[in-house]
Design an enzyme around this catalytic site. Structure first.
Site, PDB file in Angstrom:
ATOM      1  N   HIS A 179     -11.457 -29.238 -28.628  1.00 11.11           N
ATOM      2  CA  HIS A 179     -11.186 -30.348 -27.714  1.00 11.11           C
ATOM      3  C   HIS A 179     -12.033 -30.240 -26.435  1.00 11.11           C
ATOM      4  CE1 HIS A 179      -8.422 -33.220 -25.569  1.00 11.11           C
ATOM      5  NE2 HIS A 179      -8.974 -32.600 -24.540  1.00 11.11           N
ATOM      6  N   GLU A 180     -11.920 -29.095 -25.786  1.00  9.10           N
ATOM      7  CA  GLU A 180     -12.648 -28.928 -24.524  1.00  9.10           C
ATOM      8  C   GLU A 180     -14.158 -28.983 -24.756  1.00  9.10           C
ATOM      9  OE1 GLU A 180     -11.144 -29.329 -21.912  1.00  9.10           O
ATOM     10  OE2 GLU A 180      -9.111 -28.993 -22.629  1.00  9.10           O
TER      11      GLU A 180
ATOM     12  N   HIS B  27     -15.390 -32.455 -24.624  1.00 10.66           N
ATOM     13  CA  HIS B  27     -15.721 -32.926 -23.265  1.00 10.66           C
ATOM     14  C   HIS B  27     -17.121 -32.445 -22.873  1.00 10.66           C
ATOM     15  CE1 HIS B  27     -11.911 -34.686 -22.221  1.00 10.66           C
ATOM     16  NE2 HIS B  27     -11.229 -33.552 -22.310  1.00 10.66           N
TER      17      HIS B  27
ATOM     18  N   HIS C 243     -19.692 -34.463 -24.518  1.00  4.93           N
ATOM     19  CA  HIS C 243     -19.763 -35.782 -23.878  1.00  4.93           C
ATOM     20  C   HIS C 243     -20.710 -35.708 -22.671  1.00  4.93           C
ATOM     21  CE1 HIS C 243     -17.152 -39.446 -22.387  1.00  4.93           C
ATOM     22  NE2 HIS C 243     -18.365 -39.815 -22.748  1.00  4.93           N
TER      23      HIS C 243
END
Ligand SMILES: [Zn+2]
Length: 721
Positions: A511-512, A515, A518
């Site tokens: 998940h992290e 980011h 992104h």
């Protein structure tokens, strides 16, 4: 598999959020020219970032005494810069107003980045004193910029000018963002209202700091001591080792163990401890952070924050803080967010009753002679998981080595985005545990950015996992590349042994890293629109999407290998993991949604004087909260909501984004699978690289060819038959 909606937040600090818009960014050469009379001993925090990769943060030159003067000088500098734009005698144009705005505040940006790293990961009494002093000053500074009337007039003129139509779409979007942010920050108010607004913001900044420091104090200061073998009953070796290590850190007698007051210590204990009395004790310690009626109690602070937020919303012409916050989000109105939450709430609660039924039956069968209470949930859920799916998390853990999984996420980034990761050893770090990698393009070898990894818990580091953007990609004045970090709180095990993590933690890692990707994929011109600087209820979409790649056979076969034998995780075990994918989703969804609903309702309540404990209790009763579950973040410790404006009236964002996430993964399923290069390229082009240069709803339509549908989420969580 956990939907892992909540384990992270992207940016913790109010200032980091606040500055995104007006941002910053002064041409570095101008700074140098302006500061041509250097002091005898220049503050290293003010300097341009030197070294490889277009400059890196000087983490090795930080002294806490440097922060306050550096912040003050940097604020003064940015005020002078914005003033020059405001007083420019030339008629306002995009270039001399908006683009020029993007070039201001570069020094402050650099200083606040390092300040933010210290606030989140290197805090202590000396630093916290600085924080208390500067937080209100940063808020006042921000208002000085937003309330600069001449500056706003120029922005408004550009926004309303017919010439705007001739700008590029990105420039038009940036102009809209500046205009909207100024209006939302009170640029149109009369001078009395502006003064009051600024007062409110400064007060709030102080209260947010206090709130965060209170939670940290109770996380650092409280623990439950395990004194004997009997106190360790049921705990697997990894939890025993971590407890022993924590006891040493906390200077407890040899041979004891300590369960720290953080999620990464508490959750495993609640999952495995056979000692119901200690489970209750640990659970109470954790859920009462900030709610102990002592010097660190946050209730009065919350009441004051809510009243100030309500007053600010009214001043700005909105019925409530929630309406103000959501205007600029993808959801647009609190009603739309509430509608989604309540639609998912009902089936989730129904599922919880089924889950509790399963647990109670099992407890009865064991002759435990108890009624399931909140401190029993994780313990019996784990037992049901074993019984129903023949799946023991401890059976999975030996295959989940932190460092192997890190290689796994690198490999996924290589497959999807053509990235390559090489260790960068010549870069200063804030703590010896932190490591850095250079990211390059596999084909062209072009430098893409840097990725910092800070995986371990330590005193002064806040709990949880998050990504932090140190530098955003842009090209407004030459190419600038991304610098990001991923931060977690894994408890170090025995020296020399690989750190094994849970499936949930592995999912959080992906998940992290989502980011981070992104940020690393960003391909925009203007820094205010770069990477993760998107709407709050959209920003969790890329990160949640990346969680899906953990369970792909490609990752599991190559990277989920046994720490002793090196053998990949057996297919039968993978099948059992997959089969149990929707297991415990009632609990996961309800503990999250309860927090999200309370957050929204607190901010829809207007300016009444709220007693947080009572409000929480009444609201949950009204919703029909199952008594076996507690909110994931109870109000007195809800840092997302009260540690900054951050996720206030915005905790729903994880669910909102997960609707999009579940729907988006369907594009891969319908295509050639998770590694379909064509779909991945489509994803990069329309989602991961565009930042906030385009309306998120439109970006999503470009990717998927239609609006997101909620069905995929319901299916993912097992709420449809
Ligand atoms: Zn996140």
């Amino acid at each position: 598999m956990r939907a892992s909606i909540t384990r992270s937040f992207l940016l913790l600090f109010a200032f980091a959020m606040v500055f995104m818009a007006v941002s910053d960014h002064l041409n570095n050469t101008t700074v140098q020219a302006d500061m041509s009379a250097p002091a005898a001993d220049p503050n290293p925090l003010l300097a341009n970032w030197e070294g490889p990769y277009g400059g890196v943060p000087p983490f090795d030159r930080v002294q806490i005494t440097l922060f306050k003067p550096a912040l003050e000088d940097a604020m003064t500098e940015q005020l002078a810069e914005t003033d020059r734009i405001a007083k420019n005698p030339a008629p306002p144009t995009f270039e001399n107003t908006i683009a020029a705005g993007e070039l201001t505040g570069r020094t402050l940006d650099r200083v606040t980045t390092i300040y933010g790293v210290w606030a989140g990961t290197m805090s202590g009494p000396e630093f916290q004193k600085v924080q208390r002093e500067v937080a209100p000053k940063l808020a006042a500074f921000n208002d000085k910029i937003y309330q600069n009337e001449a500056l706003f007039k120029r922005i408004e003129a550009v926004y309303n000018s017919p010439a705007k139509q001739k700008l590029t779409p990105e420039q038009q979007r940036l102009t809209w963002l500046y205009y909207t942010n100024f209006v939302r920050a009170g640029a149109r108010l009369n001078s009395d209202a502006k003064a009051r607004l600024s007062q409110i913001n400064q007060k709030l900044a102080g209260l947010y700091t206090k709130f965060g420091q209170n939670v940290l104090a109770e996380e650092d200061g409280q623990f439950v001591l395990l004194k004997s073998e009997a106190d360790l009953a049921g705990l697997p070796q990894s939890v025993r080792d971590a407890a022993a290590a924590a006891a040493i850190t906390k200077k407890q007698p040899a041979g004891t163990g300590a369960i720290s007051n953080t999620r990464s210590s508490v959750d495993p204990f609640l999952t495995y401890s056979a000692r119901r009395d200690l489970r209750e004790q640990v659970w109470r310690m954790f859920v009462n952070r900030g709610d102990n009626g002592d010097e660190h109690d946050n209730n009065a602070t919350i009441t004051e924050i809510l009243q100030l937020r309500a007053e600010r919303a009214k001043l700005l012409g909105f019925p409530t803080h929630a309406h103000w916050r959501l205007e600029n989000a993808m959801a647009k109105t609190p009603e739309r967010a509430m509608q989604l939450m309540l639609a998912v709430w009902k089936p989730a609660v129904t599922r919880v009753h089924e889950e509790v039924g399963d647990m109670q039956r099992l407890a009865d069968k064991e002759g435990a002679n108890l009624k399931i209470e909140p401190w029993d949930y994780r313990y019996y859920a784990e037992k049901v998981r074993k019984e129903k799916f023949d799946l023991d998390q401890n059976e999975v853990k030996p295959y989940l080595q932190l460092e192997k999984l890190r290689e796994g996420i690198f490999w996924v980034a290589g497959e999807l985005f053509n990235f390559n990761f090489t260790p960068a050893t010549n870069v200063p770090v804030a703590h010896p545990d932190i490591r850095v990698w250079e990211v390059t393009d596999k084909t062209s070898k072009k430098h893409i950015g840097l990725w910092y990894f800070d995986p371990y818990a330590r005193a002064g580091k806040r709990s949880g996992a998050w990504m932090n953007a140190y530098r955003s990609q842009e090209r407004v004045n030459g190419e600038v590349t991304t610098i990001v970090s991923n931060n977690a709180n894994f408890v170090k095990g025995k020296p020399g042994e690989p750190l094994l993590i849970s499936w949930d933690d592995a999912s959080t890692m992906f998940h992290e890293f989502g980011h981070a990707l992104h940020g690393l994929n960003s391909n925009v011109t203007y820094p205010s629109l770069s990477g993760t600087a998107v709407a709050r209820d959209y920003v969790e979409f890329p990160s949640q999407l990346m969680e899906h790649w953990l369970s792909t056979p490609e990752v599991l076969n190559r990277f989920a290998v046994h720490y002793q034998t090196g053998k990949p995780i057996p297919q039968t075990l993978v099948d059992r993991i997959k089969k149990s994918a929707t297991f415990n989703q009632g609990f996961i969804t309800v503990e999250y949604l309860a927090a999200a609903l309370v957050d929204m309702k607190l901010h829809l309540a207007g300016d009444q004087k709220i007693d947080p404990d009572k409000f929480e209790k009444d609201t949950l009763a009204e919703l029909g909260m199952p008594h076996e579950i507690v909110m994931r973040h109870r109000t007195p410790q809800f840092l997302h909501v009260f540690g900054s404006d951050g996720y206030s009236a915005g905790y729903y964002s994880y669910l909102w984004a997960d609707v999009i996430t579940a729907d988006a993964f369907g594009a891969f399923v319908e295509g050639g699978g998770p590694y379909d290069k064509k779909v991945a390229e489509h994803l990069r082009k329309n989602i991961f690289s565009v930042g906030n240069t385009i309306d998120p709803a439109e970006a999503y339509r470009n990717f998927r060819g239609r609006e997101p549908k909620v069905e995929a989420l319901m299916k993912k969580r097992g709420f449809t038959s």
